[in-house]
Write an enzyme that holds these catalytic residues in place. Structure first.
Site, mmCIF file in Angstrom:
data_model
loop_
_atom_site.group_PDB
_atom_site.id
_atom_site.type_symbol
_atom_site.label_atom_id
_atom_site.label_comp_id
_atom_site.label_asym_id
_atom_site.label_seq_id
_atom_site.Cartn_x
_atom_site.Cartn_y
_atom_site.Cartn_z
ATOM 1 N N ARG A 36 0.822 -1.218 0.000
ATOM 2 C CA ARG A 36 0.000 0.000 0.000
ATOM 3 C C ARG A 36 0.850 1.260 0.000
ATOM 4 O O ARG A 36 0.394 2.328 -0.432
ATOM 5 C CB ARG A 36 -0.963 -0.030 1.186
ATOM 6 N N GLU B 224 3.398 -11.397 13.952
ATOM 7 C CA GLU B 224 2.790 -12.039 15.118
ATOM 8 C C GLU B 224 3.231 -13.502 15.216
ATOM 9 O O GLU B 224 3.569 -13.995 16.277
ATOM 10 C CB GLU B 224 1.274 -11.931 15.015
#
Ligand code: PRP
Ligand code: ADE
Length: 177
Positions: A64, A101
């Site tokens: 992005r 994560e």
């Protein structure tokens, strides 16, 4: 029409609850990009901030960060260099790992994408843990760049990423949180 650009952008960003998994609110910038007025307000905010700063390049983070970074580079009459996810760049690369994560990921740049001493703006759409921008900044610094600022549209301050990027010694700018 009188508008506060920051509020305007913030209200157009779409918050999608429980995506990509329960408990995460995804901050979706596609709504800002698809609306010509908010897209222009967003890019103009960055243009006003960075025009006259004697930048040499804009580096945008996959994926992005490519959208805002390339338009911004064009508007500032600068070149654009991509910081890509691992395995996508065809020439000689340098890589930096960062933590997700679960497990690790890497970003890469072409070794000849930045020359030592060049003043580079690093940009992405969002700072969460800051791991991505920190890895991208380390890459740029290994290539000898002067990272003038790390910028993003959205900060998620509760995740501590923008603070971590500041703690690394970088200047940070975000449009909204
Ligand atoms: C998102 C976002 C940032 C990064 C922020 O990208 O666009 O690049 O996560 O997270 P961090 O601050 O915790 O590192 P993602 O890795 O989901 O890739 P995408 O742009 O390809 O969707
Ligand atoms: N990247 C990491 N966390 C995100 C979130 N909450 N929304 C959009 N992109 C993200």
């Amino acid at each position: 029409m009188q508008i506060d650009p920051t509020q305007y952008i913030r209200q157009i960003i779409r918050n999608v609850p429980d995506w990509p998994k329960p408990g995460v609110t995804f901050r979706d910038i596609t709504t800002v990009l698809q609306d010509p007025r908010s897209f222009r307000v967003l890019i103009d905010l960055f243009v006003y901030r960075y025009m006259g700063q004697k930048l040499d390049l804009v580096a945008g983070v996959d994926a992005r960060g490519f959208i805002v970074g390339s338009v911004l580079a064009y508007e500032l009459n600068l070149g654009f260099v991509p910081v890509r996810k691992k395995g996508k760049l065809p020439f000689n690369t340098v890589a930096e790992e960062y933590s997700l994560e679960y497990g690790n990921a890497s970003v890469e740049m072409h070794t000849d994408s930045v020359r030592p001493g060049q003043r580079v703006l690093l940009i992405d759409d969002l700072i969460a843990t800051g791991g991505t921008l920190l890895a991208a900044a380390r890459l740029l610094q290994r290539l000898g760049a002067n990272v003038v600022e790390a910028a993003a549209i959205i900060d998620l301050p509760e995740l501590g990423g923008s603070q971590a990027v500041k703690d690394s010694g970088l200047s940070v700018y975000t449009v909204c949180s």
